[in-house]
Write a protein that holds these residues in place. Structure first.
Motif, PDB file in Angstrom:
ATOM      1  N   UNK A 112      47.805  53.591  34.670  1.00 36.95           N
ATOM      2  CA  UNK A 112      48.638  52.859  33.705  1.00 36.95           C
ATOM      3  C   UNK A 112      49.126  51.539  34.273  1.00 36.95           C
ATOM      4  N   UNK A 113      49.611  51.575  35.505  1.00 39.78           N
ATOM      5  CA  UNK A 113      50.125  50.342  36.123  1.00 39.78           C
ATOM      6  C   UNK A 113      49.013  49.319  36.335  1.00 39.78           C
ATOM      7  N   UNK A 114      47.841  49.777  36.732  1.00 42.44           N
ATOM      8  CA  UNK A 114      46.727  48.862  36.952  1.00 42.44           C
ATOM      9  C   UNK A 114      46.312  48.191  35.646  1.00 42.44           C
ATOM     10  N   UNK A 115      46.158  48.988  34.598  1.00 37.39           N
ATOM     11  CA  UNK A 115      45.751  48.414  33.294  1.00 37.39           C
ATOM     12  C   UNK A 115      46.861  47.532  32.726  1.00 37.39           C
ATOM     13  N   UNK A 116      48.107  47.973  32.823  1.00 38.48           N
ATOM     14  CA  UNK A 116      49.221  47.170  32.299  1.00 38.48           C
ATOM     15  C   UNK A 116      49.316  45.829  33.016  1.00 38.48           C
TER      16      UNK A 116
END
Length: 121
Positions: A112-116
Protein backbone atom coordinates in the motif's frame (compact mmCIF):
# COMPACT_ATOMS: atom_id res chain seq x y z
CA UNK A 1 -4.16 2.02 6.07
CA UNK A 2 -7.65 0.79 5.20
CA UNK A 3 -8.94 2.46 2.03
CA UNK A 4 -5.54 4.04 1.36
CA UNK A 5 -5.91 3.43 -2.36
CA UNK A 6 -9.64 4.06 -2.66
CA UNK A 7 -11.00 4.26 -6.18
CA UNK A 8 -7.66 3.43 -7.82
CA UNK A 9 -7.27 1.15 -10.83
CA UNK A 10 -4.21 -1.05 -10.56
CA UNK A 11 -2.61 -3.37 -13.11
CA UNK A 12 -0.82 -6.35 -11.58
CA UNK A 13 1.53 -8.28 -13.84
CA UNK A 14 2.30 -11.55 -12.08
CA UNK A 15 2.59 -15.14 -13.32
CA UNK A 16 2.40 -16.99 -9.99
CA UNK A 17 -1.29 -17.61 -9.31
CA UNK A 18 -1.01 -17.82 -5.51
CA UNK A 19 1.02 -14.61 -5.36
CA UNK A 20 -1.50 -12.91 -7.65
CA UNK A 21 -4.43 -13.95 -5.46
CA UNK A 22 -2.61 -12.64 -2.39
CA UNK A 23 -1.91 -9.28 -4.11
CA UNK A 24 -5.50 -8.98 -5.33
CA UNK A 25 -6.78 -9.61 -1.80
CA UNK A 26 -4.36 -7.04 -0.34
CA UNK A 27 -5.39 -4.42 -2.90
CA UNK A 28 -9.10 -5.06 -2.33
CA UNK A 29 -8.57 -4.65 1.41
CA UNK A 30 -6.97 -1.25 0.89
CA UNK A 31 -9.78 -0.04 -1.34
CA UNK A 32 -8.65 -0.35 -4.94
CA UNK A 33 -11.58 0.17 -7.27
CA UNK A 34 -10.33 -2.44 -9.68
CA UNK A 35 -7.42 -4.80 -9.97
CA UNK A 36 -6.64 -6.13 -13.42
CA UNK A 37 -4.18 -8.97 -13.80
CA UNK A 38 -1.92 -10.20 -16.58
CA UNK A 39 0.29 -13.27 -16.50
CA UNK A 40 2.28 -12.62 -19.68
CA UNK A 41 3.97 -9.66 -21.35
CA UNK A 42 1.57 -9.97 -24.30
CA UNK A 43 -1.50 -9.87 -22.02
CA UNK A 44 -0.13 -6.89 -20.13
CA UNK A 45 0.55 -4.88 -23.30
CA UNK A 46 -2.97 -5.60 -24.59
CA UNK A 47 -4.49 -4.45 -21.29
CA UNK A 48 -2.41 -1.26 -21.25
CA UNK A 49 -3.57 -0.45 -24.77
CA UNK A 50 -7.23 -1.08 -23.88
CA UNK A 51 -7.56 0.41 -20.38
CA UNK A 52 -6.48 3.30 -18.20
CA UNK A 53 -4.62 2.51 -14.98
CA UNK A 54 -3.62 4.69 -12.06
CA UNK A 55 -0.57 2.56 -11.26
CA UNK A 56 0.92 -0.86 -11.91
CA UNK A 57 2.96 -3.54 -10.22
CA UNK A 58 5.24 -5.63 -12.41
CA UNK A 59 6.87 -8.90 -11.50
CA UNK A 60 10.27 -8.55 -13.15
CA UNK A 61 10.31 -12.14 -14.41
CA UNK A 62 7.29 -13.81 -15.98
CA UNK A 63 8.21 -17.41 -16.54
CA UNK A 64 11.60 -16.37 -17.93
CA UNK A 65 10.41 -13.23 -19.78
CA UNK A 66 11.49 -9.84 -18.44
CA UNK A 67 8.76 -7.19 -18.16
CA UNK A 68 10.73 -4.26 -19.58
CA UNK A 69 8.43 -3.99 -22.62
CA UNK A 70 5.52 -3.62 -20.19
CA UNK A 71 7.46 -0.99 -18.26
CA UNK A 72 8.12 0.88 -21.51
CA UNK A 73 4.41 0.82 -22.42
CA UNK A 74 3.41 2.11 -18.99
CA UNK A 75 6.05 4.84 -19.03
CA UNK A 76 4.92 5.96 -22.49
CA UNK A 77 1.41 6.47 -21.07
CA UNK A 78 2.62 8.15 -17.88
CA UNK A 79 1.44 5.32 -15.63
CA UNK A 80 3.63 5.00 -12.53
CA UNK A 81 4.75 1.50 -11.65
CA UNK A 82 6.74 -0.53 -9.19
CA UNK A 83 8.74 -3.65 -9.95
CA UNK A 84 8.38 -6.64 -7.66
CA UNK A 85 10.90 -9.42 -7.40
CA UNK A 86 12.21 -12.16 -5.22
CA UNK A 87 15.72 -11.41 -6.50
CA UNK A 88 18.11 -8.63 -5.53
CA UNK A 89 17.86 -5.24 -7.18
CA UNK A 90 21.09 -5.95 -9.04
CA UNK A 91 19.00 -7.61 -11.75
CA UNK A 92 17.35 -4.32 -12.77
CA UNK A 93 18.39 -3.19 -16.23
CA UNK A 94 19.96 0.22 -16.74
CA UNK A 95 17.28 2.81 -17.35
CA UNK A 96 15.07 1.25 -14.67
CA UNK A 97 17.33 1.37 -11.63
CA UNK A 98 15.53 4.49 -10.37
CA UNK A 99 12.14 2.72 -10.35
CA UNK A 100 10.73 1.55 -7.03
CA UNK A 101 11.39 -2.08 -6.20
CA UNK A 102 9.23 -4.14 -3.84
CA UNK A 103 11.01 -7.25 -2.57
CA UNK A 104 9.06 -10.46 -2.20
CA UNK A 105 7.77 -11.51 0.21
CA UNK A 106 6.04 -8.32 1.31
CA UNK A 107 3.10 -7.43 3.51
CA UNK A 108 0.02 -5.42 2.67
CA UNK A 109 1.30 -2.29 4.40
CA UNK A 110 4.47 -2.29 2.27
CA UNK A 111 2.44 -2.78 -0.91
CA UNK A 112 0.00 0.00 0.00
CA UNK A 113 2.73 2.47 0.93
CA UNK A 114 4.72 1.72 -2.21
CA UNK A 115 1.73 2.19 -4.52
CA UNK A 116 0.47 5.25 -2.62
CA UNK A 117 3.90 6.87 -2.97
CA UNK A 118 3.55 6.64 -6.75
CA UNK A 119 0.22 8.45 -6.86
CA UNK A 120 -0.63 12.11 -6.45
CA UNK A 121 -2.64 13.14 -3.38
Amino acid sequence: MNRLLSDRRILVVEDEMLVLIMIEDMLADIGCESVTAAATVKQAIALIEAHDFDAAMLDMNLNGDKTYFVADALAARGVPFVFSTGYSGHHVRDGYRDRPLLKKPFIDKQLAEMLASLLPG
